[in-house]
Design a protein around this motif. Structure first.
Motif, PDB file in Angstrom:
ATOM      1  N   CYS A  25     -59.380 -56.597  19.698  1.00 59.41           N
ATOM      2  CA  CYS A  25     -59.632 -57.492  20.833  1.00 59.41           C
ATOM      3  C   CYS A  25     -59.070 -56.899  22.117  1.00 59.41           C
ATOM      4  O   CYS A  25     -57.906 -56.508  22.175  1.00 59.41           O
ATOM      5  CB  CYS A  25     -59.034 -58.863  20.565  1.00 59.41           C
ATOM      6  SG  CYS A  25     -59.469 -60.034  21.866  1.00 59.41           S
ATOM      7  N   CYS A  27     -59.185 -58.723  25.049  1.00 55.93           N
ATOM      8  CA  CYS A  27     -59.036 -59.810  26.035  1.00 55.93           C
ATOM      9  C   CYS A  27     -57.691 -59.678  26.756  1.00 55.93           C
ATOM     10  O   CYS A  27     -56.760 -59.036  26.276  1.00 55.93           O
ATOM     11  CB  CYS A  27     -59.215 -61.185  25.381  1.00 55.93           C
ATOM     12  SG  CYS A  27     -57.748 -61.856  24.586  1.00 55.93           S
ATOM     13  N   CYS A  30     -54.553 -60.942  24.891  1.00 53.24           N
ATOM     14  CA  CYS A  30     -54.072 -59.996  23.867  1.00 53.24           C
ATOM     15  C   CYS A  30     -53.285 -58.869  24.513  1.00 53.24           C
ATOM     16  O   CYS A  30     -52.265 -58.419  23.989  1.00 53.24           O
ATOM     17  CB  CYS A  30     -55.233 -59.425  23.058  1.00 53.24           C
ATOM     18  SG  CYS A  30     -55.754 -60.516  21.713  1.00 53.24           S
TER      19      CYS A  30
HETATM   20 ZN   LIG Z   1     -57.752 -61.182  22.363  1.00 51.78          ZN
END
Ligand SMILES: [Zn+2]
Ligand SMILES: [Zn+2]
Length: 140
Positions: A25, A27, A30
């Motif tokens: 991930c 994002c 994160c």
């Molecule tokens: Zn994430």
């Protein structure tokens, strides 16, 4: 069965059950909580979680999707061992770095990459992984 522990060793957990999906991930959340460019995690059934030692602290935050993401981390050393989403309370995203033993990590190549729009240009895509611009959520 997977065993997971934090940096200081206060918290030790095991996860039983079949891997649902492996994710990388990119994002922003994160990035922030991991202190790195992205996370790698393995989705497992929460029913298989067993606490061997310690008590993890929690931190909950609403994600871009509107779902609440809760981090389970060591209050002493700060390692996040897993996260849960309000979208599906039956699973845990177990952070790959906390898992003990190299084999799981060796076998941990992501099946799906999330938020690839945020992936830095110097980082290669995982060719075999499904590429998602934003989130992707496993159904119940
Ligand atoms: Zn994430
Ligand atoms: Zn710790």
């Amino acid at each position: 069965m997977l065993e997971s522990s934090c940096l200081c060793g206060t918290n030790r957990l095991t996860f039983d059950g079949d891997i649902i999906v492996r994710m990388r991930c990119h994002c922003i959340d994160c990035r922030k909580f991991s202190g790195s460019t992205n996370t790698n995690n393995i989705l497992l059934p929460i029913a298989g979680l067993k606490i061997l030692q310690g008590t993890l602290r929690t931190y909950a935050k609403e994600a871009e999707t509107g779902n609440t993401m809760t981090s389970y981390f060591c209050g002493n050393c700060g390692s996040t061992l897993y996260r849960r989403s309000s979208f599906n309370d039956e699973v845990a995203a177990v952070m790959i770095g906390g898992i003990d033993g190299l084999q799981t990590i060796e076998n941990g190549r992501a099946d799906v990459e999330l938020y690839v729009k945020n992936r830095p240009s110097w980082m290669a895509a995982i060719q075999e992984a499904q590429q998602e611009q934003g989130t992707w959520l496993p159904k119940h």
